[in-house]
Design a protein around this motif. Structure first.
Motif, PDB file in Angstrom:
ATOM      1  N   ARG A  69      61.645  34.797  44.780  1.00  0.00           N
ATOM      2  CA  ARG A  69      60.874  34.812  46.024  1.00  0.00           C
ATOM      3  C   ARG A  69      59.694  33.850  45.950  1.00  0.00           C
ATOM      4  NH1 ARG A  69      60.708  35.669  51.396  1.00  0.00           N
ATOM      5  NH2 ARG A  69      58.681  36.401  52.092  1.00  0.00           N
ATOM      6  N   TYR A 114      65.347  36.525  50.349  1.00  0.00           N
ATOM      7  CA  TYR A 114      64.463  37.529  50.942  1.00  0.00           C
ATOM      8  C   TYR A 114      64.595  37.559  52.458  1.00  0.00           C
ATOM      9  CZ  TYR A 114      60.303  40.388  49.973  1.00  0.00           C
ATOM     10  OH  TYR A 114      59.397  41.385  49.782  1.00  0.00           O
ATOM     11  N   SER A 115      64.555  36.374  53.051  1.00  0.00           N
ATOM     12  CA  SER A 115      64.701  36.327  54.499  1.00  0.00           C
ATOM     13  C   SER A 115      65.081  34.917  54.852  1.00  0.00           C
ATOM     14  CB  SER A 115      63.412  36.695  55.203  1.00  0.00           C
ATOM     15  OG  SER A 115      62.655  35.543  55.472  1.00  0.00           O
ATOM     16  N   LEU A 119      63.665  33.255  57.266  1.00  0.00           N
ATOM     17  CA  LEU A 119      62.598  32.688  58.074  1.00  0.00           C
ATOM     18  C   LEU A 119      61.807  31.704  57.235  1.00  0.00           C
ATOM     19  CD1 LEU A 119      60.949  35.644  60.004  1.00  0.00           C
ATOM     20  CD2 LEU A 119      62.264  33.773  60.948  1.00  0.00           C
ATOM     21  N   ILE A 150      58.311  41.226  57.605  1.00  0.00           N
ATOM     22  CA  ILE A 150      58.497  40.656  56.263  1.00  0.00           C
ATOM     23  C   ILE A 150      57.426  41.203  55.325  1.00  0.00           C
ATOM     24  CG2 ILE A 150      58.612  38.528  54.907  1.00  0.00           C
ATOM     25  CD1 ILE A 150      60.914  38.749  56.840  1.00  0.00           C
ATOM     26  N   PHE A 191      57.872  30.783  48.255  1.00  0.00           N
ATOM     27  CA  PHE A 191      56.623  31.057  48.961  1.00  0.00           C
ATOM     28  C   PHE A 191      55.495  31.249  47.963  1.00  0.00           C
ATOM     29  CE2 PHE A 191      58.660  31.403  52.972  1.00  0.00           C
ATOM     30  CZ  PHE A 191      59.883  32.022  52.751  1.00  0.00           C
ATOM     31  N   THR A 235      66.411  38.650  58.871  1.00  0.00           N
ATOM     32  CA  THR A 235      67.073  39.566  57.957  1.00  0.00           C
ATOM     33  C   THR A 235      66.027  40.465  57.315  1.00  0.00           C
ATOM     34  OG1 THR A 235      68.779  37.948  57.443  1.00  0.00           O
ATOM     35  CG2 THR A 235      68.531  39.763  55.903  1.00  0.00           C
TER      36      THR A 235
END
Lengths: 213, 263
Positions: free
Chosen positions: A154, B31-32, B34, A99, A158, B112
């Protein structure tokens, strides 16, 4: 005598990327100035350090490297337990590392090309007595805006681009962002709330402040 | 052309233990999928079916980069085509896999990923014990040299070489005409890069070290296209570069990628 040497110019974003990493890790180093205006980077002995004739080049003992993002990754791994950890908290976790790698690729291939052109057009060109091309600025701002929209989404999930902690992914952006904040392009960052917060966070870090001096 | 492709005809993929420190939860993240929790104790391992899916098309250089790594590692995968003509890559559901709207994206169980060079690095790390190594054996310092040449491909070679491929090949496919002045300017830049490669390959069998690594592999798709054009002379006229091109394009794993294009 520091075993770490950086051969570069303290004003360039690529050299700053490396200096930032060293600062974050509290590592001793020597910055050996490469006089760009004299074309020193396109001649020997610099070319033996980087045959592509670009700053920075790097040395740690007998290891010689170039390409700023390869250098920062080396530093982050080699000195993992020193200073700020610039890798994901659980760096042995391959998925989590992947990631972070995505983020580094995005910075290199999506963010930086547009951002660097904008810094060039609006700042560095003036140093060489050239004029800003407004059409290029408009075109590149449109591209950068699209990237920042993805970042906004995004960063709603996060705290930082690769997860909850500050990593190389965020760091790689800092030098060019610092320059763009001194141009009208700043609005692209300030008009996106989470991006704006993230920019404030990463640029107020002591290391980020240190490299501006 | 078969729309769904199995990497090989084998019994169902083996059950794979997922990473015990991660909790997999459904996510609407672009994005993912997770989610990282702040739990201090690792959660019990979850069992997932190992299934690698690549969303892309065999013609795309970035997709080919990923397929090459999967074949080098002898991994089963499913290639799920993305209808580029219909703009599927710029819409849902694809943009949930890659918010930048570019192929390829890869799914491995609940993970992903996108950006071909992040994907290949993941494949090399996660499946380090399978198939070809794809990284230089050795310590931090050797890995660092590999990173240098990975960055060289991404930052110095590809921006120029892929534009040449676009001019000479892809433009024609989209009903546009090659710009010879642009090709000439780009080739002028590429030769400077290839001169550096010539010097490097006189000292090292492959770019990063004496083994074939991702640093070499990442070049394959664009070189493959350029070798089918007049630009091939730039590679053929430099002996070490020519030898290197011959070696890397002759790899059986690469032949399988090229084969996919013919189907």
């Amino acid at each position: 005598m520091a075993s770490i040497k950086v051969f570069g110019h303290a004003t360039t974003t690529s050299t700053r990327r490396v200096l930032l990493t060293l600062q974050e890790k509290n590592l001793d180093y020597e910055l050996v100035n490469v006089e760009l205006k004299d074309g020193e980077h396109k001649k020997e002995p610099f070319l033996s350090r980087n045959p592509f004739g670009q700053v920075p080049a790097f040395e740690d003992g007998d290891l010689k490297l170039f390409e700023s993002r390869a250098i920062t990754q080396y530093i982050a791994h080699r000195y993992k337990d020193q200073g700020t950890n610039l890798l994901p908290a659980d760096s042995k976790n391959i998925a989590r590392y992947a990631i972070m790698s995505i983020g580094m690729e995005v910075e290199a291939h999506q963010f930086d090309p547009a951002a660097s052109k904008l810094a060039w057009e609006q700042l560095f060109k003036h140093i060489y007595g050239l004029t800003t091309d407004k059409a290029v600025v408009a075109e590149e701002e449109a591209k950068l805006a699209k990237v920042l929209d993805v970042y906004e989404a995004r960063l709603k999930e996060f705290k930082y681009l690769a997860g909850e902690t500050f990593t190389l992914t965020d760091l790689h952006h800092i030098p060019v962002i610092q320059y763009l904040l001194g141009t009208p392009t700043k609005k692209l960052f300030t008009e996106r709330p989470r991006v704006n917060e993230w920019v404030a966070e990463i640029t107020k870090r002591p290391a980020s402040q240190k490299i501006l001096q | 052309m078969r729309t769904i492709l199995q990497g090989s005809l084998l019994p169902p993929p083996p059950i794979k233990l997922s990473h015990s420190s991660l909790l997999f939860s459904p996510s609407h993240s672009h994005y993912s999928n997770l989610k990282f929790t702040t739990k201090s104790s690792p959660s019990p391992p979850t069992i997932t079916m190992a299934s690698i899916k690549v969303h892309g098309v065999p013609m795309s250089t970035a997709t080919m980069r990923v397929l090459a790594a999967l074949y080098e590692k002898d991994l089963d995968f499913e290639l799920i085509p993305v209808d580029m003509r219909a703009g599927a890559h710029k819409q849902e559901p694809f943009v949930s896999l890659n918010p930048f709207g570019q192929i390829p994206a890869l799914q491995d169980g609940d993970l992903t990923l996108f950006e071909s060079r992040a994907i290949t690095e993941y494949i090399a790390d996660e499946y380090s014990e399978k198939g070809e190594k794809l990284m230089c054996p050795g310590c931090n310092k050797v890995k660092a040299i590999t990173k240098v040449w990975l960055n060289v491909e991404g930052q110095q070679f590809d921006p120029i070489a892929s534009k040449i491929a676009f001019e000479r090949i892809f433009k024609g496919m989209f009903g546009m005409t090659t710009d010879p002045a642009a090709v000439q300017e780009l080739e002028g830049k590429l030769v400077r890069v290839l001169d550096i490669y010539e010097a490097r390959l006189s000292k090292s069998e492959f770019l990063a070290c004496d083994c074939f690594t991702l640093a070499d592999l990442h070049h394959l798709p664009v070189i493959h296209y350029l070798m089918g054009t007049d630009s091939k002379t730039l590679f053929e006229s430099r002996p070490k570069v020519a030898e290197w091109v011959k070696k890397i394009t002759a790899r059986p794993a690469w032949a399988k990628v090229v084969d996919l294009q013919k189907q």
